[in-house]
Design a protein around this motif. Structure first.
Motif, short mmCIF file in Angstrom:
data_model
loop_
_atom_site.label_atom_id
_atom_site.label_comp_id
_atom_site.label_asym_id
_atom_site.label_seq_id
_atom_site.Cartn_x
_atom_site.Cartn_y
_atom_site.Cartn_z
N THR A 49 0.99 -1.27 0.11
CA THR A 49 0.19 0.10 -0.03
C THR A 49 0.75 1.18 0.03
O THR A 49 2.00 1.08 0.19
CB THR A 49 -0.98 -0.05 1.29
OG1 THR A 49 0.08 0.12 2.37
CG2 THR A 49 -1.73 -1.01 1.31
N GLY A 51 0.67 3.48 2.25
CA GLY A 51 1.26 3.59 3.44
C GLY A 51 2.26 2.83 3.95
O GLY A 51 3.34 3.31 4.53
N ARG A 80 0.68 11.84 -2.25
CA ARG A 80 -0.51 12.17 -2.19
C ARG A 80 -1.65 11.25 -1.93
O ARG A 80 -2.79 11.67 -1.51
CB ARG A 80 -0.87 13.52 -3.12
CG ARG A 80 -0.05 14.65 -2.96
CD ARG A 80 -0.48 15.94 -3.62
NE ARG A 80 -0.80 15.40 -5.03
CZ ARG A 80 0.14 15.87 -5.95
NH1 ARG A 80 1.29 16.19 -5.91
NH2 ARG A 80 -0.10 15.40 -7.09
N SER A 81 -1.57 10.15 -2.43
CA SER A 81 -2.53 9.06 -2.60
C SER A 81 -2.87 8.60 -1.05
O SER A 81 -2.06 8.76 -0.06
CB SER A 81 -2.13 7.87 -3.26
OG SER A 81 -1.99 8.24 -4.57
N ASN A 82 -4.06 8.05 -1.03
CA ASN A 82 -4.49 7.38 0.12
C ASN A 82 -3.70 6.42 0.68
O ASN A 82 -3.40 5.64 -0.13
CB ASN A 82 -6.03 6.88 -0.01
CG ASN A 82 -6.63 6.10 1.05
OD1 ASN A 82 -6.14 5.36 1.87
ND2 ASN A 82 -8.06 6.91 1.46
N ASP A 83 -3.33 6.25 1.92
CA ASP A 83 -2.31 5.33 2.59
C ASP A 83 -2.78 3.95 2.10
O ASP A 83 -2.06 2.83 2.09
CB ASP A 83 -2.53 5.30 4.04
CG ASP A 83 -1.44 6.51 4.34
OD1 ASP A 83 -0.63 7.06 3.69
OD2 ASP A 83 -1.26 6.60 5.59
N ARG A 84 -4.38 3.37 1.97
CA ARG A 84 -4.58 2.14 1.60
C ARG A 84 -4.65 1.81 0.09
O ARG A 84 -5.02 0.57 -0.39
CB ARG A 84 -6.35 2.03 2.03
CG ARG A 84 -6.09 2.04 3.68
CD ARG A 84 -7.34 1.59 4.26
NE ARG A 84 -7.90 3.13 4.14
CZ ARG A 84 -9.16 3.56 4.72
NH1 ARG A 84 -10.05 2.90 5.43
NH2 ARG A 84 -9.35 4.78 4.64
N ARG A 85 -4.23 2.84 -0.89
CA ARG A 85 -4.18 2.40 -2.07
C ARG A 85 -3.19 1.57 -2.56
O ARG A 85 -1.96 1.54 -1.91
CB ARG A 85 -4.10 3.89 -2.92
CG ARG A 85 -3.94 3.67 -4.45
CD ARG A 85 -3.81 4.98 -5.35
NE ARG A 85 -3.74 4.63 -6.52
CZ ARG A 85 -2.37 5.29 -7.37
NH1 ARG A 85 -1.94 5.97 -6.79
NH2 ARG A 85 -2.37 4.88 -8.57
#
Length: 103
Positions: A49, A51, A80-85
């Motif tokens: 991920t 994160g 900048r992406s969501n940690d779960r991506r």
């Protein structure tokens, strides 16, 4: 040379760096064989991920380098992406890596 790691098509540089880091960690620190370490690295890349990559310092290290603008822009987008991506889930990032045992 006992083993050759190769790729069947053009590879993404950032994904390859992460995969190779995981490969050498599995090979040296975890004591896996070359095929096991490659499979471990492929699985790691496929499941990592944003994160996990951020925690491992991948975005910090990338910002310190003098990268071409296209690569730097992509890394900023990932950072900048969501940690779960999961950015490298697609097989095009990890599926082409293979190992060959040399005689």
């Amino acid at each position: 040379v006992r083993w050759v790691i190769s790729h069947l098509w053009e590879a993404d540089d950032f994904a390859t760096a992460i995969l190779m880091d995981a490969f050498y960690d599995a090979l040296q620190a975890k004591g896996m064989s070359v095929p096991e370490a490659l499979q471990y690295a492929r699985t790691y890349l496929r499941c990592a991920t944003i994160g996990q990559l951020r925690a491992a310092g991948w975005f910090d290290a990338a910002q310190e380098q003098n990268l071409p603008e296209e690569a730097a822009s992509l890394l900023r987008q990932y950072a900048r992406s969501n940690d779960r991506r999961i950015p490298f889930a697609d097989e095009c990032y990890w599926g082409g890596f293979i190992c060959h045992k040399c005689n």
